[in-house]
Design an enzyme around this catalytic site. Structure first.
Site, PDB file in Angstrom:
ATOM      1  N   GLU A  59       3.157   8.699  -8.483  1.00 14.16           N
ATOM      2  CA  GLU A  59       4.458   8.467  -7.863  1.00 14.16           C
ATOM      3  C   GLU A  59       5.573   8.408  -8.904  1.00 14.16           C
ATOM      4  O   GLU A  59       6.614   9.020  -8.726  1.00 14.16           O
ATOM      5  CB  GLU A  59       4.415   7.176  -7.039  1.00 14.16           C
TER       6      GLU A  59
ATOM      7  N   SER B 136       3.776   1.117  -7.105  1.00  9.59           N
ATOM      8  CA  SER B 136       2.668   2.016  -6.772  1.00  9.59           C
ATOM      9  C   SER B 136       2.598   3.135  -7.804  1.00  9.59           C
ATOM     10  O   SER B 136       3.592   3.820  -8.045  1.00  9.59           O
ATOM     11  CB  SER B 136       2.895   2.663  -5.409  1.00  9.59           C
TER      12      SER B 136
ATOM     13  N   ARG C 291       8.723   9.803  -0.421  1.00  6.90           N
ATOM     14  CA  ARG C 291       8.891   9.644  -1.879  1.00  6.90           C
ATOM     15  C   ARG C 291       9.345  10.963  -2.523  1.00  6.90           C
ATOM     16  O   ARG C 291       8.881  11.329  -3.608  1.00  6.90           O
ATOM     17  CB  ARG C 291       7.596   9.171  -2.545  1.00  6.90           C
TER      18      ARG C 291
HETATM   19  N1  EPU Z   1      -5.308  -1.928   0.356  1.00  9.89           N
HETATM   20  C1  EPU Z   1      -6.545  -1.984  -0.221  1.00  9.89           C
HETATM   21  N2  EPU Z   1      -6.643  -2.549  -1.475  1.00  9.89           N
HETATM   22  C2  EPU Z   1      -5.577  -3.059  -2.117  1.00  9.89           C
HETATM   23  C3  EPU Z   1      -4.312  -3.007  -1.521  1.00  9.89           C
HETATM   24  C4  EPU Z   1      -4.199  -2.420  -0.273  1.00  9.89           C
HETATM   25  O1  EPU Z   1      -7.541  -1.541   0.347  1.00  9.89           O
HETATM   26  O2  EPU Z   1      -5.753  -3.542  -3.242  1.00  9.89           O
HETATM   27  C5  EPU Z   1      -5.186  -1.286   1.669  1.00  9.89           C
HETATM   28  C6  EPU Z   1      -5.112  -2.291   2.780  1.00  9.89           C
HETATM   29  O3  EPU Z   1      -5.913  -1.861   3.834  1.00  9.89           O
HETATM   30  C7  EPU Z   1      -3.644  -2.254   3.194  1.00  9.89           C
HETATM   31  C8  EPU Z   1      -3.276  -0.812   2.882  1.00  9.89           C
HETATM   32  O4  EPU Z   1      -4.040  -0.499   1.725  1.00  9.89           O
HETATM   33  O5  EPU Z   1      -3.500  -2.542   4.534  1.00  9.89           O
HETATM   34  C9  EPU Z   1      -1.818  -0.606   2.618  1.00  9.89           C
HETATM   35  O6  EPU Z   1      -1.368  -1.490   1.584  1.00  9.89           O
HETATM   36  P1  EPU Z   1       0.162  -1.909   1.455  1.00  9.89           P
HETATM   37  O7  EPU Z   1       0.648  -2.481   2.729  1.00  9.89           O
HETATM   38  O8  EPU Z   1       0.332  -2.749   0.249  1.00  9.89           O
HETATM   39  O9  EPU Z   1       0.924  -0.538   1.284  1.00  9.89           O
HETATM   40  P2  EPU Z   1       0.658   0.730   0.355  1.00  9.89           P
HETATM   41  O10 EPU Z   1       0.489   1.898   1.258  1.00  9.89           O
HETATM   42  O11 EPU Z   1      -0.404   0.491  -0.639  1.00  9.89           O
HETATM   43  C10 EPU Z   1       3.158   1.431   0.273  1.00  9.89           C
HETATM   44  C11 EPU Z   1       4.189   1.793  -0.737  1.00  9.89           C
HETATM   45  C12 EPU Z   1       4.737   0.551  -1.430  1.00  9.89           C
HETATM   46  C13 EPU Z   1       5.349  -0.338  -0.366  1.00  9.89           C
HETATM   47  C14 EPU Z   1       4.276  -0.684   0.649  1.00  9.89           C
HETATM   48  C15 EPU Z   1       4.810  -1.494   1.812  1.00  9.89           C
HETATM   49  C16 EPU Z   1       3.604   4.010  -1.526  1.00  9.89           C
HETATM   50  C17 EPU Z   1       3.056   4.824  -2.641  1.00  9.89           C
HETATM   51  N3  EPU Z   1       3.618   2.699  -1.723  1.00  9.89           N
HETATM   52  O12 EPU Z   1       2.043   0.852  -0.422  1.00  9.89           O
HETATM   53  O13 EPU Z   1       5.767   0.974  -2.298  1.00  9.89           O
HETATM   54  O14 EPU Z   1       5.862  -1.533  -0.931  1.00  9.89           O
HETATM   55  O15 EPU Z   1       3.726   0.526   1.217  1.00  9.89           O
HETATM   56  O16 EPU Z   1       5.593  -0.678   2.617  1.00  9.89           O
HETATM   57  O17 EPU Z   1       4.022   4.571  -0.508  1.00  9.89           O
HETATM   58  C18 EPU Z   1       6.185   1.670  -4.538  1.00  9.89           C
HETATM   59  O18 EPU Z   1       6.500   2.767  -4.055  1.00  9.89           O
HETATM   60  O19 EPU Z   1       6.230   1.456  -5.769  1.00  9.89           O
HETATM   61  C19 EPU Z   1       5.723   0.627  -3.646  1.00  9.89           C
HETATM   62  C20 EPU Z   1       5.291  -0.554  -4.093  1.00  9.89           C
END
Ligand code: EPU
Length: 346
Positions: free
Chosen positions: A338, A241, A168
């Site tokens: 972010e 995010s 990012r």
């Molecule tokens: N989780 C929780 N609670 C929640 C949601 C998620 O505990 O409410 C935990 C779960 O264990 C899940 C883990 O967090 O397995 C990861 O969640 P997710 O797969 O949704 O990915 P993220 O790391 O939260 C990142 C990116 C997203 C992108 C997703 C999928 C960043 C800051 N965010 O989110 O990007 O869509 O991975 O690759 O890196 C964005 O940048 O705006 C964005 C949405």
């Protein structure tokens, strides 16, 4: 003939940011022909003002009004500029809608952007924060970024190395006053090499009954996951995010995981670091679904701040600060926003 630009005074920005918060710009310059950007900046007499580039408005929070001029690039051309039957290079103007570009590339039989389907925003914004999702970052596909260099006062073409992409992060994000991204060149492939490493995509494809996925099926799976997990900014204001997943020293990650075995831990940006799930940390502090007035945390995803209607940017920023403070107190981990915050300091 289309005019070179349109200049509006005291422009309303509420409809131009996906949080849907109120803000106004002293000047709003819409540039139609990106090739004449410098001329438009001169003719509109905004070249020396502070400039804020506005794409889809999907990665910023207006905590106050931007000073100077807001600039929006409207050119949205998409072209295949090289194609040897195996690899192709696509050039997209900054004003093109990102998801539109992803779907257009699939229509051309080109693979490589499918994991990045349905990300809101413009193509010009994509390299700035190196958008990423489901195991792919746009920087991996970028051949070059074309930009107006405000410091040198000339058009430049930066190759991938010069863009200095990180998680990012990019050279453009580190020096936003210097660069105006005008176009992006992407290397895509005529042969699908599906990237299914991110947990969830394989399961989604299985649920769709797809055994040997092509790029189009991967895009469909990503679209389904995003629709389920992330609130649609057209329905409830948000900027995806709100925090980056924090990168911490490996020993801290190990200690936290020993104390909290369910905490997701990913590789960091080099040896000795790990990336933690900000969503998990925020969720563990009890914030998921929280609401104070119209500012809140999505009940669908703990990393997404939402505007239920009339929240101000400052109310959302205040909520974000308290979320970060509680994660710091409980886990000793600093969260960083972010999106770009305009009109206030983090
Ligand atoms: N989780 C929780 N609670 C929640 C949601 C998620 O505990 O409410 C935990 C779960 O264990 C899940 C883990 O967090 O397995 C990861 O969640 P997710 O797969 O949704 O990915 P993220 O790391 O939260 C990142 C990116 C997203 C992108 C997703 C999928 C960043 C800051 N965010 O989110 O990007 O869509 O991975 O690759 O890196 C964005 O940048 O705006 C964005 C949405």
């Amino acid at each position: 003939m289309t005019a070179l630009f349109r200049l509006l005074r005291d422009a309303d920005l509420a409809g131009r940011n996906t949080f849907g918060v109120a803000a106004r710009a002293p000047w709003l310059l819409e540039v139609n022909d990106t090739g004449s950007l410098a001329e438009a900046l001169d003719l509109a007499q905004v070249r020396d003002l502070p400039l804020l580039m506005l794409g889809g408005g999907s990665n910023l929070l207006f905590a106050g009004d931007p000073p100077g001029a807001v600039v929006a690039l409207r050119a949205a051309g998409l072209q295949v500029i090289a194609d040897d039957g195996v690899q192709a290079v696509v050039r997209a103007d900054a004003g093109a809608d990102w998801h539109g570009l992803v779907m257009w590339s699939l229509d051309q039989g080109l693979c490589g952007l499918e994991n990045l389907a349905l990300i809101p925003g413009s193509t010009g914004a994509a390299p700035i924060q190196n958008i990423g999702a489901y195991g792919v970052e746009v920087g991996e596909r970028i051949v070059a970024v074309e930009a107006w260099d405000r410091r040198a006062q000339r058009n430049v073409r930066l190759d991938r190395a010069a863009c200095a992409f990180g998680y990012r992060d990019s050279a453009f994000k580190r020096d936003p006053e210097r660069w105006i991204v005008t176009a992006v060149e992407l290397a895509l492939s005529r042969h699908a090499k599906p990237r299914l490493d991110y947990a969830g995509i394989g399961e989604e494809l299985a649920a769709m009954g797809v055994a040997t996925p092509g790029a189009r099926e991967v895009a469909e799976a990503v679209i389904r996951i995003r629709r389920r997990k992330l609130p649609d900014p057209a329905v409830v204001g948000n900027a995806g995010s709100f925090f980056k997943n924090p990168i911490v020293p490996a020993p801290l990650a190990q200690a936290l995981q020993a104390a909290h075995p369910r905490l997701p831990v990913f590789p960091g940006d080099g040896d000795g670091t790990r990336k933690l799930s900000a969503a998990w940390l925020i969720d563990a502090c009890g914030w998921k679904g929280a609401r104070e007035g119209d500012a809140g945390v999505s009940p669908a995803h703990a990393l997404v701040l939402v505007n239920h209607g009339a929240a101000t940017g400052l109310q959302l920023l205040d909520l974000a600060r308290r979320i970060a403070a509680s994660v710091q107190d409980r886990f000793g981990v600093a969260l960083e926003p972010e999106p770009r915050i305009v009109g206030a300091r983090w």
